[in-house]
Design an enzyme around this catalytic site. Structure first.
Site, PDB file in Angstrom:
ATOM      1  N   ARG A 170       0.827  -1.215   0.000  1.00 54.63           N
ATOM      2  CA  ARG A 170       0.000   0.000   0.000  1.00 54.63           C
ATOM      3  C   ARG A 170       0.854   1.255   0.000  1.00 54.63           C
ATOM      4  O   ARG A 170       0.453   2.293  -0.523  1.00 54.63           O
ATOM      5  CB  ARG A 170      -0.961  -0.022   1.188  1.00 54.63           C
ATOM      6  CG  ARG A 170      -2.085  -1.025   1.015  1.00 54.63           C
ATOM      7  CD  ARG A 170      -2.926  -1.213   2.280  1.00 54.63           C
ATOM      8  NE  ARG A 170      -3.179  -0.009   3.017  1.00 54.63           N
ATOM      9  CZ  ARG A 170      -4.382   0.546   3.169  1.00 54.63           C
ATOM     10  NH1 ARG A 170      -5.445  -0.002   2.617  1.00 54.63           N
ATOM     11  NH2 ARG A 170      -4.529   1.637   3.890  1.00 54.63           N
ATOM     12  N   ARG A 226       1.273  12.933  -9.351  1.00 56.92           N
ATOM     13  CA  ARG A 226       0.958  14.331  -9.060  1.00 56.92           C
ATOM     14  C   ARG A 226       2.163  15.225  -9.351  1.00 56.92           C
ATOM     15  O   ARG A 226       2.017  16.297  -9.948  1.00 56.92           O
ATOM     16  CB  ARG A 226       0.520  14.489  -7.597  1.00 56.92           C
ATOM     17  CG  ARG A 226       0.164  15.904  -7.208  1.00 56.92           C
ATOM     18  CD  ARG A 226      -1.017  16.479  -8.004  1.00 56.92           C
ATOM     19  NE  ARG A 226      -2.232  15.786  -7.664  1.00 56.92           N
ATOM     20  CZ  ARG A 226      -3.149  15.390  -8.559  1.00 56.92           C
ATOM     21  NH1 ARG A 226      -3.004  15.625  -9.840  1.00 56.92           N
ATOM     22  NH2 ARG A 226      -4.227  14.757  -8.160  1.00 56.92           N
ATOM     23  N   HIS A 237       2.536  15.883 -12.939  1.00 61.81           N
ATOM     24  CA  HIS A 237       1.621  16.943 -13.385  1.00 61.81           C
ATOM     25  C   HIS A 237       2.242  18.320 -13.206  1.00 61.81           C
ATOM     26  O   HIS A 237       1.861  19.269 -13.888  1.00 61.81           O
ATOM     27  CB  HIS A 237       0.309  16.897 -12.590  1.00 61.81           C
ATOM     28  CG  HIS A 237      -0.554  15.747 -12.936  1.00 61.81           C
ATOM     29  ND1 HIS A 237      -1.446  15.208 -12.036  1.00 61.81           N
ATOM     30  CD2 HIS A 237      -0.697  15.011 -14.071  1.00 61.81           C
ATOM     31  CE1 HIS A 237      -2.094  14.202 -12.599  1.00 61.81           C
ATOM     32  NE2 HIS A 237      -1.648  14.067 -13.842  1.00 61.81           N
ATOM     33  N   SER A 242       8.894   3.825   3.479  1.00 65.74           N
ATOM     34  CA  SER A 242       8.934   2.626   4.319  1.00 65.74           C
ATOM     35  C   SER A 242       8.742   3.054   5.759  1.00 65.74           C
ATOM     36  O   SER A 242       9.607   3.725   6.318  1.00 65.74           O
ATOM     37  CB  SER A 242      10.267   1.888   4.162  1.00 65.74           C
ATOM     38  OG  SER A 242      10.338   0.802   5.074  1.00 65.74           O
ATOM     39  N   SER A 279       8.708   1.328   8.579  1.00 66.48           N
ATOM     40  CA  SER A 279       9.688   0.743   9.496  1.00 66.48           C
ATOM     41  C   SER A 279      11.116   1.070   9.095  1.00 66.48           C
ATOM     42  O   SER A 279      12.013   1.079   9.924  1.00 66.48           O
ATOM     43  CB  SER A 279       9.521  -0.781   9.539  1.00 66.48           C
ATOM     44  OG  SER A 279       9.901  -1.356   8.296  1.00 66.48           O
ATOM     45  N   SER A 294      -2.360   1.564   8.129  1.00 70.63           N
ATOM     46  CA  SER A 294      -3.203   2.433   7.295  1.00 70.63           C
ATOM     47  C   SER A 294      -2.891   3.903   7.497  1.00 70.63           C
ATOM     48  O   SER A 294      -2.833   4.673   6.528  1.00 70.63           O
ATOM     49  CB  SER A 294      -4.689   2.191   7.587  1.00 70.63           C
ATOM     50  OG  SER A 294      -5.089   0.916   7.166  1.00 70.63           O
ATOM     51  N   GLU A 329       0.186   5.011   5.461  1.00 70.41           N
ATOM     52  CA  GLU A 329      -0.059   5.113   4.018  1.00 70.41           C
ATOM     53  C   GLU A 329      -0.911   6.331   3.679  1.00 70.41           C
ATOM     54  O   GLU A 329      -0.643   7.032   2.701  1.00 70.41           O
ATOM     55  CB  GLU A 329      -0.731   3.837   3.511  1.00 70.41           C
ATOM     56  CG  GLU A 329       0.160   2.613   3.599  1.00 70.41           C
ATOM     57  CD  GLU A 329      -0.412   1.510   4.479  1.00 70.41           C
ATOM     58  OE1 GLU A 329      -1.635   1.458   4.696  1.00 70.41           O
ATOM     59  OE2 GLU A 329       0.389   0.689   4.963  1.00 70.41           O
ATOM     60  N   ASP A 380       0.564  15.163  -1.521  1.00 68.35           N
ATOM     61  CA  ASP A 380      -0.319  16.208  -2.040  1.00 68.35           C
ATOM     62  C   ASP A 380       0.013  17.562  -1.420  1.00 68.35           C
ATOM     63  O   ASP A 380      -0.113  18.603  -2.075  1.00 68.35           O
ATOM     64  CB  ASP A 380      -1.780  15.852  -1.797  1.00 68.35           C
ATOM     65  CG  ASP A 380      -2.314  14.831  -2.802  1.00 68.35           C
ATOM     66  OD1 ASP A 380      -1.717  14.696  -3.887  1.00 68.35           O
ATOM     67  OD2 ASP A 380      -3.321  14.179  -2.495  1.00 68.35           O
TER      68      ASP A 380
END
Length: 186
Positions: free
Chosen positions: A47, A58, A61, A87, A89, A150, A153, A161
């Site tokens: 992920r 992005r 772009h 990463s 870890s 989660s 990520e 962004d």
């Protein structure tokens, strides 16, 4: 029954707390490395790699020459380039191997992760810490109610962004003109 808005608020609160605890100076150093690189390569797994691919797209772009390690059109890395490793870890085998190879070619390496004491430290010129819970359960980690990593990520994606928005502001880019870089074979 758990309600959608309740869970969404818990996640967005975790994300806001995490992003507020990312060090401005570390991000500024990463921005400097991106701006001075001829090409910017990205490596991660799972992920994390998905978040990195979104960041690479992005930045493309915005006119940055980006490549994901392993893509079929990946060029050679040189001493004028930057490898960004994602990463949490800092111990994931494949990114470690790639970072070591990048250093052998005198490229700069930036590590975005949660563990400042990781094995990746040996190969990193820049480190941006996303201070979230990892599988290592280190002190000063922001805990998460979400499964596994989660929060890392998600934070990585929003950090990317945020870098893009910072570049748009610094370079005074007209966002309407960005559409010329968007895929048009869709």
């Amino acid at each position: 029954m758990t309600h959608y808005h309740e869970s969404a608020k818990e996640i967005t609160n975790e994300l806001a707390n995490t992003l507020q605890n990312v060090n401005d100076e570390e991000v500024a150093l990463l921005m400097k490395e991106i701006s001075r690189a001829d090409k910017v390569f990205f490596v991660g797994v799972g992920r994390v790699l998905l978040s990195l691919k979104s960041i690479a797209k992005r930045l493309a772009h915005l006119g940055v020459n980006t490549y994901v390690v392993g893509q079929i059109t990946e060029p050679a890395i040189t001493d004028k380039d930057l490898l960004i490793v994602g990463s949490g870890s800092g111990e994931t085998a494949f990114p470690l191997i790639i970072a070591k190879k990048a250093k052998q070619h005198n490229a700069r390496v930036a590590h975005v992760g949660a563990n400042p004491e990781s094995s990746m430290r040996e190969f990193s010129d820049v480190f941006v810490r996303i201070p979230v819970s990892t599988k290592l359960n280190r002190p000063n980690e922001i805990p998460s109610i979400q499964p596994m990593t989660s929060l890392f990520e998600q934070s990585l994606l929003v950090l990317g962004d945020t870098l893009a928005l910072m570049m748009i502001k610094e370079q005074d880019i007209d966002m309407k003109n960005l559409w010329e870089y968007h895929a048009n074979l869709e």
